[in-house]
Design a protein around this motif. Sequence first.
Motif, PDB file in Angstrom:
ATOM      1  N   ALA A 197      99.518  -3.906  56.273  1.00  0.00           N
ATOM      2  CA  ALA A 197      99.512  -2.457  56.443  1.00  0.00           C
ATOM      3  C   ALA A 197      98.626  -1.785  55.403  1.00  0.00           C
ATOM      4  CB  ALA A 197     100.928  -1.904  56.373  1.00  0.00           C
ATOM      5  N   ALA A 198      98.677  -2.266  54.143  1.00  0.00           N
ATOM      6  CA  ALA A 198      97.843  -1.671  53.092  1.00  0.00           C
ATOM      7  C   ALA A 198      96.366  -1.898  53.378  1.00  0.00           C
ATOM      8  CB  ALA A 198      98.220  -2.264  51.738  1.00  0.00           C
ATOM      9  N   ASN A 199      96.021  -3.101  53.837  1.00  0.00           N
ATOM     10  CA  ASN A 199      94.622  -3.386  54.158  1.00  0.00           C
ATOM     11  C   ASN A 199      94.130  -2.526  55.313  1.00  0.00           C
ATOM     12  OD1 ASN A 199      94.590  -5.364  52.176  1.00  0.00           O
ATOM     13  ND2 ASN A 199      95.154  -7.002  53.596  1.00  0.00           N
ATOM     14  N   LEU A 200      94.961  -2.412  56.347  1.00  0.00           N
ATOM     15  CA  LEU A 200      94.575  -1.594  57.494  1.00  0.00           C
ATOM     16  C   LEU A 200      94.500  -0.117  57.118  1.00  0.00           C
ATOM     17  CD1 LEU A 200      96.607  -3.261  60.387  1.00  0.00           C
ATOM     18  CD2 LEU A 200      94.137  -3.331  60.023  1.00  0.00           C
ATOM     19  N   SER A 201      95.406   0.314  56.248  1.00  0.00           N
ATOM     20  CA  SER A 201      95.389   1.711  55.827  1.00  0.00           C
ATOM     21  C   SER A 201      94.086   2.038  55.093  1.00  0.00           C
ATOM     22  CB  SER A 201      96.592   1.998  54.925  1.00  0.00           C
ATOM     23  OG  SER A 201      96.692   3.372  54.641  1.00  0.00           O
ATOM     24  N   GLU A 202      93.626   1.128  54.224  1.00  0.00           N
ATOM     25  CA  GLU A 202      92.350   1.327  53.540  1.00  0.00           C
ATOM     26  C   GLU A 202      91.185   1.314  54.529  1.00  0.00           C
ATOM     27  OE1 GLU A 202      91.983  -1.588  50.507  1.00  0.00           O
ATOM     28  OE2 GLU A 202      93.714  -0.882  49.356  1.00  0.00           O
ATOM     29  N   MET A 203      91.271   0.435  55.523  1.00  0.00           N
ATOM     30  CA  MET A 203      90.220   0.372  56.529  1.00  0.00           C
ATOM     31  C   MET A 203      90.153   1.675  57.335  1.00  0.00           C
ATOM     32  SD  MET A 203      89.771  -2.459  59.577  1.00  0.00           S
ATOM     33  CE  MET A 203      89.654  -3.797  58.368  1.00  0.00           C
ATOM     34  N   PHE A 204      91.317   2.221  57.657  1.00  0.00           N
ATOM     35  CA  PHE A 204      91.354   3.481  58.397  1.00  0.00           C
ATOM     36  C   PHE A 204      90.794   4.625  57.554  1.00  0.00           C
ATOM     37  CE2 PHE A 204      94.328   3.158  62.230  1.00  0.00           C
ATOM     38  CZ  PHE A 204      93.978   1.840  62.460  1.00  0.00           C
ATOM     39  N   ALA A 205      91.058   4.598  56.248  1.00  0.00           N
ATOM     40  CA  ALA A 205      90.519   5.635  55.372  1.00  0.00           C
ATOM     41  C   ALA A 205      88.997   5.587  55.353  1.00  0.00           C
ATOM     42  CB  ALA A 205      91.080   5.473  53.966  1.00  0.00           C
ATOM     43  N   SER A 206      88.432   4.375  55.305  1.00  0.00           N
ATOM     44  CA  SER A 206      86.975   4.219  55.352  1.00  0.00           C
ATOM     45  C   SER A 206      86.425   4.712  56.682  1.00  0.00           C
ATOM     46  CB  SER A 206      86.609   2.751  55.127  1.00  0.00           C
ATOM     47  OG  SER A 206      85.225   2.549  55.254  1.00  0.00           O
ATOM     48  N   TYR A 207      87.140   4.405  57.755  1.00  0.00           N
ATOM     49  CA  TYR A 207      86.745   4.849  59.092  1.00  0.00           C
ATOM     50  C   TYR A 207      86.714   6.376  59.171  1.00  0.00           C
ATOM     51  CZ  TYR A 207      87.966   6.189  63.936  1.00  0.00           C
ATOM     52  OH  TYR A 207      88.050   6.790  65.157  1.00  0.00           O
ATOM     53  N   GLU A 237      76.231   9.092  59.147  1.00  0.00           N
ATOM     54  CA  GLU A 237      75.454   8.230  58.270  1.00  0.00           C
ATOM     55  C   GLU A 237      75.111   6.908  58.974  1.00  0.00           C
ATOM     56  OE1 GLU A 237      74.229   9.127  55.550  1.00  0.00           O
ATOM     57  OE2 GLU A 237      75.405  10.902  55.010  1.00  0.00           O
ATOM     58  N   PRO A 238      73.929   6.350  58.722  1.00  0.00           N
ATOM     59  CA  PRO A 238      73.532   5.094  59.391  1.00  0.00           C
ATOM     60  C   PRO A 238      74.499   3.948  59.142  1.00  0.00           C
ATOM     61  CG  PRO A 238      71.639   6.118  58.314  1.00  0.00           C
ATOM     62  CD  PRO A 238      72.847   6.897  57.880  1.00  0.00           C
ATOM     63  N   GLU A 239      75.084   3.888  57.924  1.00  0.00           N
ATOM     64  CA  GLU A 239      75.979   2.770  57.623  1.00  0.00           C
ATOM     65  C   GLU A 239      77.308   2.853  58.372  1.00  0.00           C
ATOM     66  OE1 GLU A 239      76.336   5.707  54.074  1.00  0.00           O
ATOM     67  OE2 GLU A 239      74.757   4.903  55.388  1.00  0.00           O
ATOM     68  N   ALA A 240      77.533   3.940  59.118  1.00  0.00           N
ATOM     69  CA  ALA A 240      78.779   4.060  59.868  1.00  0.00           C
ATOM     70  C   ALA A 240      78.850   3.070  61.026  1.00  0.00           C
ATOM     71  CB  ALA A 240      78.936   5.489  60.399  1.00  0.00           C
ATOM     72  N   GLY A 241      77.694   2.655  61.545  1.00  0.00           N
ATOM     73  CA  GLY A 241      77.657   1.805  62.734  1.00  0.00           C
ATOM     74  C   GLY A 241      78.545   0.571  62.663  1.00  0.00           C
ATOM     75  N   PRO A 242      78.379  -0.304  61.655  1.00  0.00           N
ATOM     76  CA  PRO A 242      79.220  -1.519  61.579  1.00  0.00           C
ATOM     77  C   PRO A 242      80.706  -1.209  61.418  1.00  0.00           C
ATOM     78  CG  PRO A 242      77.284  -1.720  60.171  1.00  0.00           C
ATOM     79  CD  PRO A 242      77.324  -0.294  60.622  1.00  0.00           C
ATOM     80  N   ILE A 243      81.031  -0.148  60.683  1.00  0.00           N
ATOM     81  CA  ILE A 243      82.440   0.205  60.491  1.00  0.00           C
ATOM     82  C   ILE A 243      83.063   0.636  61.814  1.00  0.00           C
ATOM     83  CG2 ILE A 243      84.014   1.809  59.325  1.00  0.00           C
ATOM     84  CD1 ILE A 243      81.993   1.904  57.016  1.00  0.00           C
ATOM     85  N   LEU A 244      82.337   1.465  62.574  1.00  0.00           N
ATOM     86  CA  LEU A 244      82.853   1.932  63.853  1.00  0.00           C
ATOM     87  C   LEU A 244      82.968   0.786  64.848  1.00  0.00           C
ATOM     88  CD1 LEU A 244      80.870   5.290  64.200  1.00  0.00           C
ATOM     89  CD2 LEU A 244      83.157   4.920  63.269  1.00  0.00           C
ATOM     90  N   THR A 245      82.040  -0.157  64.791  1.00  0.00           N
ATOM     91  CA  THR A 245      82.105  -1.330  65.673  1.00  0.00           C
ATOM     92  C   THR A 245      83.355  -2.152  65.381  1.00  0.00           C
ATOM     93  OG1 THR A 245      79.688  -1.427  65.826  1.00  0.00           O
ATOM     94  CG2 THR A 245      80.899  -3.423  66.390  1.00  0.00           C
ATOM     95  N   THR A 246      83.647  -2.362  64.112  1.00  0.00           N
ATOM     96  CA  THR A 246      84.854  -3.096  63.732  1.00  0.00           C
ATOM     97  C   THR A 246      86.106  -2.364  64.185  1.00  0.00           C
ATOM     98  OG1 THR A 246      83.768  -4.065  61.795  1.00  0.00           O
ATOM     99  CG2 THR A 246      86.174  -4.004  61.782  1.00  0.00           C
ATOM    100  N   GLU A 282      79.243   6.102  71.589  1.00  0.00           N
ATOM    101  CA  GLU A 282      78.152   7.072  71.496  1.00  0.00           C
ATOM    102  C   GLU A 282      77.636   7.182  70.062  1.00  0.00           C
ATOM    103  OE1 GLU A 282      76.407   9.297  73.851  1.00  0.00           O
ATOM    104  OE2 GLU A 282      77.084   7.462  74.845  1.00  0.00           O
ATOM    105  N   LEU A 283      78.547   7.233  69.094  1.00  0.00           N
ATOM    106  CA  LEU A 283      78.117   7.306  67.692  1.00  0.00           C
ATOM    107  C   LEU A 283      77.312   6.062  67.320  1.00  0.00           C
ATOM    108  CD1 LEU A 283      81.399   8.625  65.994  1.00  0.00           C
ATOM    109  CD2 LEU A 283      79.398   9.960  66.701  1.00  0.00           C
ATOM    110  N   ILE A 284      77.813   4.902  67.711  1.00  0.00           N
ATOM    111  CA  ILE A 284      77.146   3.639  67.357  1.00  0.00           C
ATOM    112  C   ILE A 284      75.769   3.554  68.011  1.00  0.00           C
ATOM    113  CG2 ILE A 284      77.270   1.123  67.605  1.00  0.00           C
ATOM    114  CD1 ILE A 284      80.390   1.501  67.578  1.00  0.00           C
ATOM    115  N   GLN A 285      75.708   3.820  69.308  1.00  0.00           N
ATOM    116  CA  GLN A 285      74.447   3.659  70.041  1.00  0.00           C
ATOM    117  C   GLN A 285      73.394   4.666  69.602  1.00  0.00           C
ATOM    118  OE1 GLN A 285      75.549   3.755  74.212  1.00  0.00           O
ATOM    119  NE2 GLN A 285      76.123   1.586  74.209  1.00  0.00           N
ATOM    120  N   GLN A 286      73.820   5.901  69.341  1.00  0.00           N
ATOM    121  CA  GLN A 286      72.826   6.900  68.928  1.00  0.00           C
ATOM    122  C   GLN A 286      72.354   6.663  67.500  1.00  0.00           C
ATOM    123  OE1 GLN A 286      73.312  11.030  70.245  1.00  0.00           O
ATOM    124  NE2 GLN A 286      74.960  10.354  71.616  1.00  0.00           N
ATOM    125  N   ILE A 287      73.189   6.083  66.648  1.00  0.00           N
ATOM    126  CA  ILE A 287      72.707   5.662  65.331  1.00  0.00           C
ATOM    127  C   ILE A 287      71.570   4.661  65.490  1.00  0.00           C
ATOM    128  CG2 ILE A 287      73.342   4.260  63.304  1.00  0.00           C
ATOM    129  CD1 ILE A 287      76.093   5.593  63.383  1.00  0.00           C
TER     130      ILE A 287
END
Length: 310
Positions: A197-207, A237-246, A282-287
Motif C-alpha cells: 500500500a505504501a509503495n502504491l501510494s507513492e506511485m499514485f502521488a507521482s502519477y 511534461e515529456p517524462e509523464a509518458g512512462p509513468i502514465l503507461t505504467t 491521449e496524454l501518452i500519444q500526444q506527448i
Amino acid sequence: MPLNQDPLPLSQSPRAAADARRWIADVCRQLERDDLVECAEMGTGELVANAILHGEAPIAVRMRGTSTHPRVEVLDGSSKAPVPPSQAADPEDFLATFGRGLSLVAMSAVVWGASIENRGKVVWFEPAAELSDHNTPEPVFDSTVDAQVQRRSDQAVSVTLLGMDVALATELSRQYADLRRELRLLAVAHQEDYPLAANLSEMFASYEHQLPREAQLAVQRARRDGVAAIDLEVKVEPEAGPILTTMLEMFDLADAFCKAERLLSLQRTAEQREFHIWYLTELIQQINGEPPSGFQRAEAAHASPDQQVS
C-alpha cells in the motif's frame, strides 16, 4: 451480497444514527466480524450524530478497508475539520464535555481520523474488538484540497483533449479519490500488514503530479455550468509518458483487487474504465507527437463540445 458496497445515504433526522448503526452491524456480520459489532455501532452512531449537528448534506456511511481491517467512514458535505477531543479534559466530567462524541469514537477505535476534501470530508475509524477508556489512539488527519494550477517547464507538451465527458470525468475523479485515500490510510495505519500500500501510494502521488490540474478545475466549472462535454488544451511534461503507461496497468490491477474484495473500495465501472483509458492514452500519444482523437462513449455519441480552456 458484495462486501464492497455503495454508501448508505442518510437523512438529517434523529433516526439516521439508528439506521447507520443497524446497517454497519449487518456489514460487520457479512464480513464475519461479529467481534467488531459493538464498537462499530458505537462509533458509527457518534460520527453520524456529529455529521448531522456540525456537518452538511449529503451525509452517508460506508465500509471500506479490507476484511481483516474494515474501516467505517461517515461522509458529509462540509470541509470543516472535526475538533479532536481534549486530552486534558477532566475524566470525572468526561461525559459532559463538548467533545464527547469523538471521545467515544476514539474509545471504539484501533485508529481513527479524517480526510478533508474539496467536496466535503470523510471521518473514519477502524472498530476495535472492545471499548477502551485509556490509551485511545491519536487521530490521523489529512487534506487533499486542491492546490493551485502547477507551473510547467519550457519543455512541456501541449495536449488537446477533445470531447471530454464531464459526467464520466467527475465520476472517475470520485472513484480515484476513494482508491487513493484507501491506499494512503492502509499505508498510514497498517504499513506492516500492507507494505504494498505504501509503495502504491507513492506511485499514485507521482502519477498525480504528472496530471494537468487545470483539466480537473475545468471539469468542475463545466459541471457547475451544466455543460456535458468540453475541449481542453493542457500542458504535460515529456517524462509523464512512462509513468502514465505504467499507471494504465496499475489501475487494472486495482480493479482486480476490488473485484476480488481484497479491497472494499469500488472498482471502476466499464464506462469509467473506457474513459480513463482514453484520457491517459491521449496524454501518452500526444506527448509522442500523435494527433488528438476525441472521446466518444461506446454506446452513443455525445453532443459537440462547447467550451475551450487553455
